[in-house]
Design a protein around this motif. Structure first.
Motif, PDB file in Angstrom:
ATOM      1  N   ALA A   1      -8.473   7.713   6.325  1.00 57.77           N
ATOM      2  CA  ALA A   1      -7.214   6.969   6.258  1.00 57.77           C
ATOM      3  C   ALA A   1      -7.313   5.865   5.212  1.00 57.77           C
ATOM      4  CB  ALA A   1      -6.888   6.375   7.616  1.00 57.77           C
ATOM      5  N   ARG A   2      -6.211   5.573   4.535  1.00 51.20           N
ATOM      6  CA  ARG A   2      -6.226   4.538   3.510  1.00 51.20           C
ATOM      7  C   ARG A   2      -5.904   3.160   4.073  1.00 51.20           C
ATOM      8  NH1 ARG A   2      -1.089   3.447   1.888  1.00 51.20           N
ATOM      9  NH2 ARG A   2       0.538   4.906   2.496  1.00 51.20           N
ATOM     10  N   LEU A   3      -5.470   3.089   5.311  1.00 48.22           N
ATOM     11  CA  LEU A   3      -5.193   1.820   5.959  1.00 48.22           C
ATOM     12  C   LEU A   3      -6.315   1.474   6.928  1.00 48.22           C
ATOM     13  CD1 LEU A   3      -2.251   2.176   4.877  1.00 48.22           C
ATOM     14  CD2 LEU A   3      -1.491   1.199   7.046  1.00 48.22           C
ATOM     15  N   SER A   4      -6.616   0.202   7.028  1.00 44.90           N
ATOM     16  CA  SER A   4      -7.546  -0.253   8.050  1.00 44.90           C
ATOM     17  C   SER A   4      -6.850  -0.212   9.405  1.00 44.90           C
ATOM     18  CB  SER A   4      -8.009  -1.677   7.756  1.00 44.90           C
ATOM     19  OG  SER A   4      -6.915  -2.588   7.907  1.00 44.90           O
ATOM     20  N   GLU A   5      -7.622  -0.332  10.455  1.00 45.78           N
ATOM     21  CA  GLU A   5      -7.028  -0.365  11.795  1.00 45.78           C
ATOM     22  C   GLU A   5      -6.088  -1.559  11.937  1.00 45.78           C
ATOM     23  OE1 GLU A   5      -8.362  -0.387  16.540  1.00 45.78           O
ATOM     24  OE2 GLU A   5      -9.879  -0.236  14.959  1.00 45.78           O
TER      25      GLU A   5
ATOM     26  N   ARG B   1       0.808  -1.203   0.000  1.00 42.45           N
ATOM     27  CA  ARG B   1       0.000   0.000   0.000  1.00 42.45           C
ATOM     28  C   ARG B   1       0.852   1.270   0.000  1.00 42.45           C
ATOM     29  NH1 ARG B   1      -5.326   0.438   1.486  1.00 42.45           N
ATOM     30  NH2 ARG B   1      -6.485  -1.504   1.625  1.00 42.45           N
ATOM     31  N   VAL B   2       2.117   1.154   0.315  1.00 43.58           N
ATOM     32  CA  VAL B   2       2.957   2.354   0.349  1.00 43.58           C
ATOM     33  C   VAL B   2       3.206   2.833  -1.071  1.00 43.58           C
ATOM     34  CG1 VAL B   2       5.182   3.305   0.990  1.00 43.58           C
ATOM     35  CG2 VAL B   2       4.066   1.652   2.484  1.00 43.58           C
ATOM     36  N   PRO B   3       2.790   4.068  -1.409  1.00 43.42           N
ATOM     37  CA  PRO B   3       2.982   4.559  -2.775  1.00 43.42           C
ATOM     38  C   PRO B   3       4.443   4.864  -3.053  1.00 43.42           C
ATOM     39  CG  PRO B   3       2.107   6.296  -1.385  1.00 43.42           C
ATOM     40  CD  PRO B   3       2.136   5.043  -0.546  1.00 43.42           C
TER      41      PRO B   3
END
Length: 339
Positions: A161-165, A4-6
């Motif tokens: 936020a683009r990440l889930s918890e 997920r890191v661009p």
């Protein structure tokens, strides 16, 4: 590596640069300068921003950030690392959490105001320079100077936020925290009052970064074990997000997630004697410490009403009525951490 890191957002600094960000001047004409350090790897990749001393008396993070930076080898890096070892330079010079000039909490001031109070101007200068370009933001704190604490983490959940918890917890696991505290933003019940939404990590989450706080022990002093704990966590995180090609995984596959915590206050003034250590549990009815008056008499025994996890305990024995003597988790669960 986290997919997920661009890839590489632009950052307005050159390879291996060190310098300062201007945030105004003092009455005597001295520039208010926030130092920064940058290292770039051999190819495009994520940008990790490590920020420390957003509160001026939180020293362990300064050393952890500097040592992490020193140990990075650009020849085996991808992407970039930015370190701001002392964000709140005015408060740092004064050895205080906040600067006397305005007594504003910098970590409740982001994204800042360029035409605001001195602390807000510094927050704006810092966030404008690095906050808008960082993919991963780690804000290193400690507890206040009067306290001892085992390393732990604090995180917030942002609706954009683009990440889930669960994914955020997987990154937090790199630091092997004793607990990871989910901090409410709208209503921080049991916490210190203020603008929680103005925290650096929360504002960074709003821009799509992976962001959270790491707490490395107590303030106002250098604690070698806490510093090295932080450096190891930063190295693991750099490996996880793909900045380093090899980094050891965290040993823990579960995290103790805290969903409620509160300060325990002294009713009587005197001398506090702790009976517990940070990072331990106390059953309901158990004592965390007692207070003696200046004649040596025990005038208060401080017991917990429910099962509690000791996040921090006071090391400075001199207390007044209403002083904090411990920071306790009162609701938690152990959750699996995804790989």
């Amino acid at each position: 590596m986290n997919e997920r890191v661009p890839q590489s957002k632009p950052i307005a600094v050159s390879i291996g640069e060190r310098g300062t960000i201007s945030a105004g001047t003092t009455a005597s004409g001295c520039e208010i300068s926030i130092p920064y350090l940058v290292k770039r790897g051999q190819g495009d990749g994520p940008c990790l921003w490590v920020n420390a001393a957003v509160h001026g008396d939180e020293i362990n993070g300064v050393f952890a950030a500097q040592r992490f930076f020193d140990r990075l080898d650009p020849s085996v890096m991808t992407g970039s690392v930015v370190v701001t070892p002392v964000a709140n330079v005015l408060a740092f010079d004064e050895r205080r959490k906040t600067a006397l000039i305005d007594s504003i909490d910098m970590d409740q001031s982001f994204p800042g105001r360029a035409n605001g109070f001195a602390t807000e101007r510094a927050a704006a200068a810092l966030f404008d320079r690095f906050g808008k370009s960082a993919d991963v933001v780690i804000n290193i704190h400690t507890l206040g100077t009067p306290f001892d604490a085992a390393p732990y983490a604090v995180y917030k959940v942002h609706p954009e936020a683009r990440l889930s918890e669960a994914e955020l917890l997987a990154h937090i696991a790199c630091f092997e925290p004793t607990v990871a505290c989910r901090m409410p933003v709208a209503n921080a019940s049991g916490e210190l009052p203020g603008n929680i939404g103005g925290a650096l990590d929360y504002q960074s989450l709003s821009l799509g970064a992976i962001a959270f706080m790491v707490e490395l022990g107590g303030g106002g002093r250098l604690e070698e074990d806490r510093v090295e704990h932080g450096v190891a966590g930063l190295m693991r995180l750099a490996g996880k997000v793909g900045i380093l090609t090899a980094s050891p995984d965290p040993t823990a596959r579960k995290i103790r997630r805290v969903t409620r915590r509160a300060h325990r206050l002294a009713n009587a003034g005197g001398l506090f004697e702790p009976k517990v250590l940070p990072g331990t549990a106390v059953n309901a009815g158990g004592s965390i410490g007692s207070i003696r008056n200046l004649f040596g008499d025990v005038i208060e025994d401080i017991a917990v009403e429910v099962d509690s996890w000791v996040i921090a305990v006071r090391r400075d024995p001199v207390v007044h009525s209403g002083d904090r003597v411990a920071f306790l988790a009162t609701e938690w669960s152990d959750v699996d951490v995804p790989a």
